[in-house]
Design an enzyme around this catalytic site. Structure first.
Site, PDB file in Angstrom:
ATOM      1  N   ASP A  74       0.886  -1.169   0.000  1.00  7.33           N
ATOM      2  CA  ASP A  74       0.000   0.000   0.000  1.00  7.33           C
ATOM      3  C   ASP A  74       0.926   1.222   0.000  1.00  7.33           C
ATOM      4  O   ASP A  74       1.419   1.627   1.046  1.00  7.33           O
ATOM      5  CB  ASP A  74      -0.897  -0.009   1.234  1.00  7.33           C
ATOM      6  CG  ASP A  74      -1.837   1.181   1.254  1.00  7.33           C
ATOM      7  OD1 ASP A  74      -2.218   1.676   0.181  1.00  7.33           O
ATOM      8  OD2 ASP A  74      -2.193   1.622   2.367  1.00  7.33           O
ATOM      9  N   GLU A 102      -1.564  -1.464  -4.704  1.00  4.86           N
ATOM     10  CA  GLU A 102      -2.809  -0.730  -4.867  1.00  4.86           C
ATOM     11  C   GLU A 102      -2.738   0.184  -6.083  1.00  4.86           C
ATOM     12  O   GLU A 102      -1.738   0.859  -6.302  1.00  4.86           O
ATOM     13  CB  GLU A 102      -3.103   0.099  -3.611  1.00  4.86           C
ATOM     14  CG  GLU A 102      -4.466   0.756  -3.657  1.00  4.86           C
ATOM     15  CD  GLU A 102      -4.835   1.420  -2.350  1.00  4.86           C
ATOM     16  OE1 GLU A 102      -5.648   0.846  -1.626  1.00  4.86           O
ATOM     17  OE2 GLU A 102      -4.289   2.495  -2.071  1.00  4.86           O
ATOM     18  N   ASP A 162      -2.360   1.328   6.876  1.00  7.04           N
ATOM     19  CA  ASP A 162      -1.575   1.036   5.663  1.00  7.04           C
ATOM     20  C   ASP A 162      -1.118  -0.425   5.652  1.00  7.04           C
ATOM     21  O   ASP A 162      -1.041  -1.047   4.598  1.00  7.04           O
ATOM     22  CB  ASP A 162      -0.357   1.961   5.577  1.00  7.04           C
ATOM     23  CG  ASP A 162      -0.730   3.414   5.752  1.00  7.04           C
ATOM     24  OD1 ASP A 162      -0.982   4.092   4.754  1.00  7.04           O
ATOM     25  OD2 ASP A 162      -0.801   3.854   6.920  1.00  7.04           O
TER      26      ASP A 162
END
Length: 167
Positions: A7, A67, A140
């Site tokens: 992430d 992501e 995160d």
């Protein structure tokens, strides 16, 4: 199969390594790469890259899930996030790893069953799916683990279809 979820962020980049043993998901490692906000962006990007290279070297994942960028309200924030995502892609490419990108909505849909799930719902499902005593922090890290779980689910289906085995 071992998957590294990333992430990306310029201040905090979460990572999570998840293994698929048969049909069981297993938490291998996770953490947050933090960069000081006062440092120049190139220095922060280098720190993220170097930390991800170290994670890849230590855990040797088979594939990486990162992501996808989403449309942010602030163009500058989206640009900085794009830089962080770029160094994550670079670290994976340098290791010769296949990379898959997933939109946040698809990750939530896959992990929680609802594409507009709240962060707390994602954290709770990650905790349950990986059999953890508590949800990883910060968010995160949870998001990175969710990315790895999402990839294992989608890549498994794709492999079964490619192999002609659909159940």
């Amino acid at each position: 199969m071992l998957v590294l979820g990333i992430d990306p962020g310029s201040a905090v980049t979460g990572y999570g390594v998840v293994a698929l043993d048969g049909s069981r998901l297993r938490h291998v490692a996770s953490g947050a790469i933090r960069t000081p906000s006062g440092n120049p962006l190139p220095s922060r990007l280098r720190a993220i890259h170097d930390a991800l290279v170290a994670v890849i070297d230590e855990y040797r994942p088979a594939e990486v899930a990162v992501e996808e960028l989403f449309v942010a309200r602030h163009a500058r924030a989206a640009l900085v996030l794009g830089h962080a995502r770029g160094v994550a892609l670079l670290a994976a490419a340098e290791a010769g790893l296949e990379v898959a990108g997933y939109a946040p909505r698809l990750v939530k849909q896959t992990v929680v069953g609802y594409g507009q799930a709240e962060k707390g719902q994602v954290a709770e499902m990650v905790r349950r799916l990986l059999g953890l005593a508590e949800a990883p922090r910060p968010a995160d890290v949870t998001d990175a683990l969710a990315l790895a779980i999402c990839h294992l689910q989608h890549a498994g289906v794709a492999r079964r279809i490619a192999g002609g085995v659909v159940q």
